[in-house]
Design a protein around this motif. Sequence first.
Motif, PDB file in Angstrom:
ATOM      1  N   THR A  61     100.860  52.332  20.984  1.00  6.88           N
ATOM      2  CA  THR A  61     100.647  50.763  20.845  1.00  6.88           C
ATOM      3  C   THR A  61     101.528  50.589  19.369  1.00  6.88           C
ATOM      4  OG1 THR A  61      98.769  51.397  19.551  1.00  6.88           O
ATOM      5  CG2 THR A  61      98.037  50.688  21.471  1.00  6.88           C
ATOM      6  N   ILE A  62     101.849  49.115  19.371  1.00  5.71           N
ATOM      7  CA  ILE A  62     102.605  48.646  18.426  1.00  5.71           C
ATOM      8  C   ILE A  62     102.005  47.362  18.078  1.00  5.71           C
ATOM      9  CG2 ILE A  62     104.986  48.005  17.659  1.00  5.71           C
ATOM     10  CD1 ILE A  62     106.336  49.868  19.502  1.00  5.71           C
ATOM     11  N   TYR A  63     102.183  47.220  16.939  1.00  6.10           N
ATOM     12  CA  TYR A  63     101.434  45.822  16.391  1.00  6.10           C
ATOM     13  C   TYR A  63     102.216  45.178  15.302  1.00  6.10           C
ATOM     14  CZ  TYR A  63      96.958  47.351  18.259  1.00  6.10           C
ATOM     15  OH  TYR A  63      95.930  47.493  19.206  1.00  6.10           O
ATOM     16  N   GLY A  64     102.264  43.667  15.600  1.00  8.52           N
ATOM     17  CA  GLY A  64     102.960  43.039  14.473  1.00  8.52           C
ATOM     18  C   GLY A  64     102.345  43.100  13.027  1.00  8.52           C
ATOM     19  N   ASP A  65     102.893  42.911  12.038  1.00 12.13           N
ATOM     20  CA  ASP A  65     102.201  43.306  10.735  1.00 12.13           C
ATOM     21  C   ASP A  65     101.195  42.268  10.494  1.00 12.13           C
ATOM     22  OD1 ASP A  65     105.677  43.987   9.167  1.00 12.13           O
ATOM     23  OD2 ASP A  65     103.862  45.032  10.090  1.00 12.13           O
ATOM     24  N   SER A  66     101.397  40.955  10.764  1.00 11.38           N
ATOM     25  CA  SER A  66     100.592  40.142  10.736  1.00 11.38           C
ATOM     26  C   SER A  66      99.156  40.045  11.466  1.00 11.38           C
ATOM     27  CB  SER A  66     101.138  38.581  10.847  1.00 11.38           C
ATOM     28  OG  SER A  66     101.309  38.499  12.140  1.00 11.38           O
ATOM     29  N   VAL A  67      99.115  41.033  12.568  1.00  6.85           N
ATOM     30  CA  VAL A  67      97.776  41.014  13.223  1.00  6.85           C
ATOM     31  C   VAL A  67      97.306  42.494  13.239  1.00  6.85           C
ATOM     32  CG1 VAL A  67      98.702  39.459  14.916  1.00  6.85           C
ATOM     33  CG2 VAL A  67      98.953  41.606  15.436  1.00  6.85           C
ATOM     34  N   ARG A  68      97.808  43.295  12.738  1.00  8.09           N
ATOM     35  CA  ARG A  68      97.278  44.611  12.476  1.00  8.09           C
ATOM     36  C   ARG A  68      96.181  44.762  11.623  1.00  8.09           C
ATOM     37  NH1 ARG A  68     101.650  46.845  10.399  1.00  8.09           N
ATOM     38  NH2 ARG A  68     102.658  47.029  12.360  1.00  8.09           N
ATOM     39  N   GLY A  69      95.080  45.451  12.472  1.00  4.51           N
ATOM     40  CA  GLY A  69      93.835  45.430  12.079  1.00  4.51           C
ATOM     41  C   GLY A  69      92.861  44.310  12.428  1.00  4.51           C
ATOM     42  N   ARG A  70      93.407  43.245  12.785  1.00  4.29           N
ATOM     43  CA  ARG A  70      92.633  41.972  13.419  1.00  4.29           C
ATOM     44  C   ARG A  70      92.745  42.121  14.950  1.00  4.29           C
ATOM     45  NH1 ARG A  70      94.257  37.127  12.491  1.00  4.29           N
ATOM     46  NH2 ARG A  70      96.300  37.533  12.196  1.00  4.29           N
ATOM     47  N   PHE A  71      93.637  42.560  15.544  1.00  8.59           N
ATOM     48  CA  PHE A  71      93.822  42.387  16.927  1.00  8.59           C
ATOM     49  C   PHE A  71      93.938  43.628  17.697  1.00  8.59           C
ATOM     50  CE2 PHE A  71      96.485  38.185  17.120  1.00  8.59           C
ATOM     51  CZ  PHE A  71      95.477  37.483  16.492  1.00  8.59           C
ATOM     52  N   THR A  72      93.382  43.953  18.900  1.00  3.61           N
ATOM     53  CA  THR A  72      93.619  45.309  19.498  1.00  3.61           C
ATOM     54  C   THR A  72      94.082  44.965  20.799  1.00  3.61           C
ATOM     55  OG1 THR A  72      91.606  46.155  18.267  1.00  3.61           O
ATOM     56  CG2 THR A  72      92.127  47.190  20.370  1.00  3.61           C
TER      57      THR A  72
END
Length: 119
Positions: A61-72
Amino acid sequence: QVKLVESGGGLVQAGGSLRLSCEASGSIFSINRMGWYRQAPGKQRELVASITSGGISGGITIYGDSVRGRFTISRDNAKNTVYLQMNSLKPEDTAVYYCNLREVTRDSWGQGTQVTVSS
């Protein structure tokens, strides 16, 4: 030809949650990456999150910085479906969210679903 159908967008208050779904149909190469991008008015489209096909429930998985920790992000390979669980939503998360399927030789997009977060 691949078709991507998104669902789950809507209006939510800040701090709330939404879950987006995207089902892919058609002839799909088994090794791929599915993900979500978003585009707010006047801004460029940006990566929200993506996940490789991996095992039964997906791989890297890869997450954008602005959503990491909030979106899954998660996926069900048997259903060719990717999900985006969005928690602790902020007004700046307001955008059209697009589903993406990236294969070796093809890049496919959904029609987009609106997510609006009120303050």
